[in-house]
Design a protein around this motif. Sequence first.
Motif, PDB file in Angstrom:
ATOM      1  N   UNK A  26       0.803  -1.235   0.081  1.00 43.88           N
ATOM      2  CA  UNK A  26      -0.049  -0.071   0.037  1.00 43.88           C
ATOM      3  C   UNK A  26       0.727   1.413  -0.158  1.00 43.88           C
ATOM      4  N   UNK A  27       1.855   1.251   0.874  1.00 42.90           N
ATOM      5  CA  UNK A  27       2.867   2.314   0.738  1.00 42.90           C
ATOM      6  C   UNK A  27       3.997   2.469  -0.170  1.00 42.90           C
ATOM      7  N   UNK A  28       4.208   1.272  -0.632  1.00 43.83           N
ATOM      8  CA  UNK A  28       5.380   1.537  -1.723  1.00 43.83           C
ATOM      9  C   UNK A  28       6.747   1.592  -0.868  1.00 43.83           C
ATOM     10  N   UNK A  29       6.745   0.973   0.342  1.00 41.01           N
ATOM     11  CA  UNK A  29       7.976   0.922   1.013  1.00 41.01           C
ATOM     12  C   UNK A  29       8.399  -0.678   1.031  1.00 41.01           C
ATOM     13  N   UNK A  30       9.705  -0.700   1.539  1.00 41.27           N
ATOM     14  CA  UNK A  30      10.036  -1.970   1.812  1.00 41.27           C
ATOM     15  C   UNK A  30       9.608  -2.836   3.115  1.00 41.27           C
ATOM     16  N   UNK A  31       9.422  -3.964   3.116  1.00 41.04           N
ATOM     17  CA  UNK A  31       9.104  -4.829   4.191  1.00 41.04           C
ATOM     18  C   UNK A  31      10.087  -5.975   4.507  1.00 41.04           C
ATOM     19  N   UNK A  32      10.888  -5.847   5.444  1.00 43.57           N
ATOM     20  CA  UNK A  32      12.124  -6.843   5.648  1.00 43.57           C
ATOM     21  C   UNK A  32      11.785  -7.891   6.924  1.00 43.57           C
ATOM     22  N   UNK A  33      12.014  -9.064   6.942  1.00 49.10           N
ATOM     23  CA  UNK A  33      12.408  -9.770   8.024  1.00 49.10           C
ATOM     24  C   UNK A  33      13.221  -9.352   8.858  1.00 49.10           C
ATOM     25  N   UNK A  34      12.816  -9.658  10.268  1.00 51.69           N
ATOM     26  CA  UNK A  34      13.798  -9.004  11.308  1.00 51.69           C
ATOM     27  C   UNK A  34      15.147  -9.255  11.139  1.00 51.69           C
ATOM     28  N   UNK A  35      15.820 -10.729  10.415  1.00 56.39           N
ATOM     29  CA  UNK A  35      17.014 -11.121  10.393  1.00 56.39           C
ATOM     30  C   UNK A  35      17.680 -10.192   9.388  1.00 56.39           C
ATOM     31  N   UNK A  36      16.875  -9.697   8.337  1.00 59.69           N
ATOM     32  CA  UNK A  36      17.514  -8.911   7.068  1.00 59.69           C
ATOM     33  C   UNK A  36      17.514  -7.331   7.594  1.00 59.69           C
ATOM     34  N   UNK A  37      17.256  -7.188   8.786  1.00 59.58           N
ATOM     35  CA  UNK A  37      17.257  -5.524   9.066  1.00 59.58           C
ATOM     36  C   UNK A  37      18.446  -5.478  10.063  1.00 59.58           C
ATOM     37  N   UNK A  38      19.164  -4.323   9.766  1.00 59.61           N
ATOM     38  CA  UNK A  38      20.251  -3.807  10.878  1.00 59.61           C
ATOM     39  C   UNK A  38      20.318  -2.445  10.715  1.00 59.61           C
ATOM     40  N   UNK A  39      21.373  -1.770  11.469  1.00 58.87           N
ATOM     41  CA  UNK A  39      21.316  -0.351  11.563  1.00 58.87           C
ATOM     42  C   UNK A  39      21.650  -0.114  10.110  1.00 58.87           C
ATOM     43  N   UNK A  40      22.574  -0.575   9.669  1.00 55.89           N
ATOM     44  CA  UNK A  40      23.056  -0.013   8.240  1.00 55.89           C
ATOM     45  C   UNK A  40      22.145   0.052   7.198  1.00 55.89           C
ATOM     46  N   UNK A  41      21.146  -1.033   6.996  1.00 60.04           N
ATOM     47  CA  UNK A  41      20.216  -0.995   5.958  1.00 60.04           C
ATOM     48  C   UNK A  41      19.041  -0.083   6.523  1.00 60.04           C
ATOM     49  N   UNK A  42      18.930   0.310   7.656  1.00 58.29           N
ATOM     50  CA  UNK A  42      17.808   1.507   8.033  1.00 58.29           C
ATOM     51  C   UNK A  42      18.478   2.756   7.791  1.00 58.29           C
ATOM     52  N   UNK A  43      19.749   2.900   7.447  1.00 56.51           N
ATOM     53  CA  UNK A  43      19.993   4.310   7.058  1.00 56.51           C
ATOM     54  C   UNK A  43      19.160   4.944   6.093  1.00 56.51           C
ATOM     55  N   UNK A  44      18.783   6.309   6.335  1.00 55.21           N
ATOM     56  CA  UNK A  44      18.008   7.115   5.336  1.00 55.21           C
ATOM     57  C   UNK A  44      16.625   6.881   5.820  1.00 55.21           C
ATOM     58  N   UNK A  45      16.294   5.945   6.761  1.00 53.38           N
ATOM     59  CA  UNK A  45      14.732   5.727   6.914  1.00 53.38           C
ATOM     60  C   UNK A  45      14.474   6.516   8.207  1.00 53.38           C
ATOM     61  N   UNK A  46      13.083   7.246   7.751  1.00 51.59           N
ATOM     62  CA  UNK A  46      12.687   8.208   8.946  1.00 51.59           C
ATOM     63  C   UNK A  46      11.602   7.573   9.520  1.00 51.59           C
ATOM     64  N   UNK A  47      11.027   6.645   9.296  1.00 50.90           N
ATOM     65  CA  UNK A  47       9.871   5.969  10.082  1.00 50.90           C
ATOM     66  C   UNK A  47      10.270   4.317  10.052  1.00 50.90           C
ATOM     67  N   UNK A  48      10.432   3.927  11.227  1.00 51.69           N
ATOM     68  CA  UNK A  48      10.695   2.390  11.246  1.00 51.69           C
ATOM     69  C   UNK A  48       9.298   1.917  11.751  1.00 51.69           C
ATOM     70  N   UNK A  49       8.647   0.858  11.145  1.00 53.36           N
ATOM     71  CA  UNK A  49       7.493   0.095  11.410  1.00 53.36           C
ATOM     72  C   UNK A  49       7.727  -1.244  11.780  1.00 53.36           C
ATOM     73  N   UNK A  50       7.922  -1.409  13.151  1.00 53.20           N
ATOM     74  CA  UNK A  50       8.197  -2.951  13.463  1.00 53.20           C
ATOM     75  C   UNK A  50       6.707  -3.473  13.933  1.00 53.20           C
ATOM     76  N   UNK A  51       6.892  -4.599  13.241  1.00 51.08           N
ATOM     77  CA  UNK A  51       5.524  -5.640  13.240  1.00 51.08           C
ATOM     78  C   UNK A  51       5.991  -6.868  13.979  1.00 51.08           C
ATOM     79  N   UNK A  52       4.986  -7.181  15.074  1.00 55.46           N
ATOM     80  CA  UNK A  52       5.345  -8.474  15.538  1.00 55.46           C
ATOM     81  C   UNK A  52       4.095  -8.946  16.250  1.00 55.46           C
ATOM     82  N   UNK A  53       4.292 -10.415  17.013  1.00 54.55           N
ATOM     83  CA  UNK A  53       3.009 -10.979  17.352  1.00 54.55           C
ATOM     84  C   UNK A  53       2.875 -10.612  18.973  1.00 54.55           C
TER      85      UNK A  53
END
Length: 176
Positions: A26-53
């Motif tokens: 819907x938003x045209x943004x990336x969705x990564x599994x937690x194991x693929x996300x690290x601080x380097x990959x999040x550089x430039x991102x202004x909003x981090x949406x964290x989804x969990x159970x």
Amino acid sequence: MNESIVIVYRSKTGFTQRYAEQLAGELGCAAWAERDAGPERLRGCRTLVFGTRAHAGRVDGLKRALRLQRQSSARLVLFVTGAMPGDAAALNAFWRQNLTEEQLREIPHFYLQGGLCYERMGPVDRFLMRGFAAMLRGKKDKTPEDEATERAIAHSFDCSDPAFLRPLAELLREAP
Ligand SMILES: Cc1cc2nc3c(=O)[nH]c(=O)nc-3n(C[C@H](O)[C@H](O)[C@H](O)COP(=O)(O)O)c2cc1C
């Protein structure tokens, strides 16, 4: 591609992943599994949406979400999927036992009903669910909610609905 928002999800049986991917679509943004996300990959991102159970009354992985938020300096938005129907009183209690007053104010948080999937559940979770079912079975003076829960958790079920994403998607569109 909307690079100011990144969705990171922790998902064991697929409900959270599906919501994360629908939201990303819907938003045209990336969705990564937690194991693929690290601080380097999040550089430039202004909003981090964290989804969990939700897991035994807790937000699974909340510490990880807070750590990623600190490392990236992004704004954190949280969504949690669960089996509970999500009536206001139960949800209020859930959020209050997981987030501090300050976090309740600062972190937009959303609950999306998912379901239960015994087929994709790991052995530890199945064991925990068996214990929960036995506890409910043996309970004296069951409330109508206890009885409904007992019936609901006897089998896998899927109550997820992309429409539940609407308030979260709206927030992210208004303030990306
Ligand atoms: C051991 C265990 C405990 C759970 N505890 C809760 C809970 O406290 N509240 C709730 O609403 N759902 C609870 N659930 C249901 C999960 O949160 C629900 O199935 C969720 O959508 C799973 O997300 P996933 O498919 O992305 O892993 C629990 C599930 C398991 C296996």
